[in-house]
Design a protein around this motif. Structure first.
Motif, PDB file in Angstrom:
ATOM      1  N   VAL A  35      32.816 -13.453  47.048  1.00  0.00           N
ATOM      2  CA  VAL A  35      32.176 -13.140  48.176  1.00  0.00           C
ATOM      3  C   VAL A  35      32.145 -11.792  48.034  1.00  0.00           C
ATOM      4  CG1 VAL A  35      32.620 -12.935  50.650  1.00  0.00           C
ATOM      5  CG2 VAL A  35      32.959 -14.542  49.209  1.00  0.00           C
ATOM      6  N   SER A  36      31.852 -10.580  47.732  1.00  0.00           N
ATOM      7  CA  SER A  36      31.261  -9.324  47.475  1.00  0.00           C
ATOM      8  C   SER A  36      29.882  -8.937  47.624  1.00  0.00           C
ATOM      9  CB  SER A  36      30.590  -9.586  45.459  1.00  0.00           C
ATOM     10  OG  SER A  36      29.521  -9.837  45.283  1.00  0.00           O
ATOM     11  N   LEU A  37      29.657  -8.294  47.190  1.00  0.00           N
ATOM     12  CA  LEU A  37      28.823  -6.639  48.294  1.00  0.00           C
ATOM     13  C   LEU A  37      27.768  -7.327  47.525  1.00  0.00           C
ATOM     14  CD1 LEU A  37      30.876  -4.007  49.640  1.00  0.00           C
ATOM     15  CD2 LEU A  37      29.317  -5.836  50.904  1.00  0.00           C
ATOM     16  N   VAL A  38      27.419  -7.603  46.023  1.00  0.00           N
ATOM     17  CA  VAL A  38      26.502  -7.891  44.946  1.00  0.00           C
ATOM     18  C   VAL A  38      25.642  -7.747  45.505  1.00  0.00           C
ATOM     19  CG1 VAL A  38      26.712 -10.240  44.736  1.00  0.00           C
ATOM     20  CG2 VAL A  38      26.045  -8.289  42.712  1.00  0.00           C
ATOM     21  N   MET A  39      24.957  -8.516  46.479  1.00  0.00           N
ATOM     22  CA  MET A  39      23.527  -8.094  46.985  1.00  0.00           C
ATOM     23  C   MET A  39      23.058  -7.504  47.320  1.00  0.00           C
ATOM     24  SD  MET A  39      23.495 -11.885  48.519  1.00  0.00           S
ATOM     25  CE  MET A  39      22.470 -11.966  49.090  1.00  0.00           C
ATOM     26  N   ILE A  40      23.309  -6.695  47.702  1.00  0.00           N
ATOM     27  CA  ILE A  40      23.142  -5.063  49.061  1.00  0.00           C
ATOM     28  C   ILE A  40      22.406  -4.832  48.202  1.00  0.00           C
ATOM     29  CG2 ILE A  40      24.188  -3.628  50.105  1.00  0.00           C
ATOM     30  CD1 ILE A  40      26.228  -5.181  50.900  1.00  0.00           C
ATOM     31  N   PRO A  41      22.542  -4.087  46.922  1.00  0.00           N
ATOM     32  CA  PRO A  41      21.276  -3.193  45.800  1.00  0.00           C
ATOM     33  C   PRO A  41      20.305  -3.785  45.536  1.00  0.00           C
ATOM     34  CG  PRO A  41      23.947  -2.691  45.241  1.00  0.00           C
ATOM     35  CD  PRO A  41      23.535  -3.774  46.099  1.00  0.00           C
ATOM     36  N   ILE A  42      20.366  -5.442  45.329  1.00  0.00           N
ATOM     37  CA  ILE A  42      19.263  -5.477  44.774  1.00  0.00           C
ATOM     38  C   ILE A  42      18.748  -5.917  46.113  1.00  0.00           C
ATOM     39  CG2 ILE A  42      18.077  -8.426  44.463  1.00  0.00           C
ATOM     40  CD1 ILE A  42      21.168  -8.293  43.160  1.00  0.00           C
ATOM     41  N   VAL A  43      18.784  -6.267  47.246  1.00  0.00           N
ATOM     42  CA  VAL A  43      17.996  -6.010  49.010  1.00  0.00           C
ATOM     43  C   VAL A  43      17.444  -4.880  49.211  1.00  0.00           C
ATOM     44  CG1 VAL A  43      18.202  -6.419  51.393  1.00  0.00           C
ATOM     45  CG2 VAL A  43      19.070  -8.575  49.184  1.00  0.00           C
ATOM     46  N   LEU A  44      18.208  -3.695  49.070  1.00  0.00           N
ATOM     47  CA  LEU A  44      17.752  -2.435  48.626  1.00  0.00           C
ATOM     48  C   LEU A  44      16.772  -2.505  48.050  1.00  0.00           C
ATOM     49  CD1 LEU A  44      18.248   0.216  50.288  1.00  0.00           C
ATOM     50  CD2 LEU A  44      19.842   0.676  48.534  1.00  0.00           C
ATOM     51  N   MET A  45      17.061  -2.166  46.634  1.00  0.00           N
ATOM     52  CA  MET A  45      16.051  -2.267  45.272  1.00  0.00           C
ATOM     53  C   MET A  45      14.881  -3.097  46.284  1.00  0.00           C
ATOM     54  SD  MET A  45      14.784  -0.286  43.278  1.00  0.00           S
ATOM     55  CE  MET A  45      14.571   0.209  42.123  1.00  0.00           C
ATOM     56  N   ALA A  46      14.555  -4.134  46.946  1.00  0.00           N
ATOM     57  CA  ALA A  46      13.784  -5.269  47.376  1.00  0.00           C
ATOM     58  C   ALA A  46      12.551  -4.590  48.289  1.00  0.00           C
ATOM     59  CB  ALA A  46      14.174  -6.351  47.341  1.00  0.00           C
ATOM     60  N   PHE A  47      13.306  -3.754  49.308  1.00  0.00           N
ATOM     61  CA  PHE A  47      12.866  -3.078  50.480  1.00  0.00           C
ATOM     62  C   PHE A  47      12.228  -1.205  49.735  1.00  0.00           C
ATOM     63  CE2 PHE A  47      14.907  -6.784  52.369  1.00  0.00           C
ATOM     64  CZ  PHE A  47      14.328  -6.398  53.981  1.00  0.00           C
ATOM     65  N   ARG A  48      13.267  -1.260  48.842  1.00  0.00           N
ATOM     66  CA  ARG A  48      12.615   0.219  48.326  1.00  0.00           C
ATOM     67  C   ARG A  48      11.231  -0.205  47.980  1.00  0.00           C
ATOM     68  NH1 ARG A  48      14.757   5.458  47.680  1.00  0.00           N
ATOM     69  NH2 ARG A  48      14.410   6.188  45.899  1.00  0.00           N
ATOM     70  N   ASP A  88      22.920 -19.901  36.691  1.00  0.00           N
ATOM     71  CA  ASP A  88      23.824 -19.572  37.838  1.00  0.00           C
ATOM     72  C   ASP A  88      23.838 -18.086  38.069  1.00  0.00           C
ATOM     73  OD1 ASP A  88      25.283 -20.953  39.954  1.00  0.00           O
ATOM     74  OD2 ASP A  88      27.128 -20.761  37.974  1.00  0.00           O
ATOM     75  N   TYR A  89      23.745 -17.024  37.009  1.00  0.00           N
ATOM     76  CA  TYR A  89      23.576 -15.794  36.387  1.00  0.00           C
ATOM     77  C   TYR A  89      22.006 -14.984  36.913  1.00  0.00           C
ATOM     78  CZ  TYR A  89      28.405 -16.363  36.295  1.00  0.00           C
ATOM     79  OH  TYR A  89      29.216 -16.680  36.779  1.00  0.00           O
ATOM     80  N   LEU A  90      21.177 -15.553  35.287  1.00  0.00           N
ATOM     81  CA  LEU A  90      19.961 -15.281  35.710  1.00  0.00           C
ATOM     82  C   LEU A  90      19.009 -15.075  36.946  1.00  0.00           C
ATOM     83  CD1 LEU A  90      18.734 -14.593  32.062  1.00  0.00           C
ATOM     84  CD2 LEU A  90      20.380 -13.578  33.682  1.00  0.00           C
ATOM     85  N   ILE A  91      18.807 -16.456  37.565  1.00  0.00           N
ATOM     86  CA  ILE A  91      17.374 -16.545  38.220  1.00  0.00           C
ATOM     87  C   ILE A  91      18.623 -16.483  39.399  1.00  0.00           C
ATOM     88  CG2 ILE A  91      16.753 -18.944  39.249  1.00  0.00           C
ATOM     89  CD1 ILE A  91      16.433 -19.433  36.741  1.00  0.00           C
ATOM     90  N   ALA A  92      19.742 -17.507  39.356  1.00  0.00           N
ATOM     91  CA  ALA A  92      19.889 -16.823  41.767  1.00  0.00           C
ATOM     92  C   ALA A  92      20.661 -15.315  41.600  1.00  0.00           C
ATOM     93  CB  ALA A  92      21.791 -17.258  41.282  1.00  0.00           C
ATOM     94  N   TYR A  93      20.649 -14.434  40.428  1.00  0.00           N
ATOM     95  CA  TYR A  93      20.914 -12.937  41.400  1.00  0.00           C
ATOM     96  C   TYR A  93      19.178 -12.743  41.266  1.00  0.00           C
ATOM     97  CZ  TYR A  93      25.909 -12.908  41.401  1.00  0.00           C
ATOM     98  OH  TYR A  93      26.967 -13.504  41.136  1.00  0.00           O
TER      99      TYR A  93
END
Length: 195
Positions: A35-48, A88-93
């Motif tokens: 459980v971490s905040l790892v997805m936030i920058p990915i979502v931010l970049m996807a919106f940006r 688990d890493y490339l595709i999942a993220y």
């Protein structure tokens, strides 16, 4: 034109590095996942910058985790380890970047200043990314982590429940933080603004 491409690549690298760093502040699960905040920058970049830039950011986050050695692998053959790491890493993220599919909807509601629909769109986008990531982890769990299930257990149920124990909190945390961040600092999502 070339400067815009370079700027995009630099932004992807910055957001991926931020995601990688945010994954250090995490509650780790015993057989992988956290459980971490790892997805936030990915979502931010996807919106940006759009879904493709989000996917590329997610792939880079996964790659950074692989090369740093901060991964959980099952002690199977080399081919299985490679397949598990890719899933688990490339595709999942990487699939988290598909949150950017709701980017235009977000900007439409932002222009209308409709806060309720804006938050609904952000949460829906994070749900898309979280759900795709969850499905990838469930598939990985069925094929590679079944050895941890009790003998005779349904591997689909085992993997679904195990991965839900951390992916539901990840979704809730990411949706909450992204909603606050995107509402409080909407300029972060404007691609013509400096990071």
């Amino acid at each position: 034109m070339r400067n815009k491409k370079v700027l995009l690549l630099v932004e992807i690298a910055i957001f991926a590095a931020l995601g990688f760093v945010l994954d250090f502040v995490a509650f780790k699960m015993p057989q992988g996942g956290s459980v971490s905040l790892v997805m936030i920058p990915i979502v931010l970049m996807a919106f940006r910058r759009g879904a493709l830039a989000g996917v590329m950011t997610g792939l880079l986050v996964g790659l950074l985790q692989i090369v740093s050695g901060l991964i959980s692998v099952t002690p199977l053959s080399f081919n299985f380890v490679v397949m598990q790491v890719i899933l688990d890493y490339l595709i999942a993220y990487g699939v988290v970047g598909f949150a950017g599919l709701l980017r235009s909807q977000y900007f439409k509601y932002a222009q209308q200043n409709n806060r309720g629909k804006l938050i609904f769109t952000i949460v829906s986008a994070v749900l898309i990314g979280s759900l795709l990531r969850y499905i990838t982890h469930v598939i990985t769990g069925i094929f590679f982590f079944g050895m941890y299930a009790e003998e005779g257990a349904n591997l689909f149920m085992y993997s679904s429940i195990y991965n839900a124990t951390y992916m539901i909190p990840v979704f809730l945390l990411s949706a909450f933080v992204c909603s606050l961040l995107f509402i409080a600092a909407p300029r972060l999502l404007e691609p013509n603004r400096a990071v």
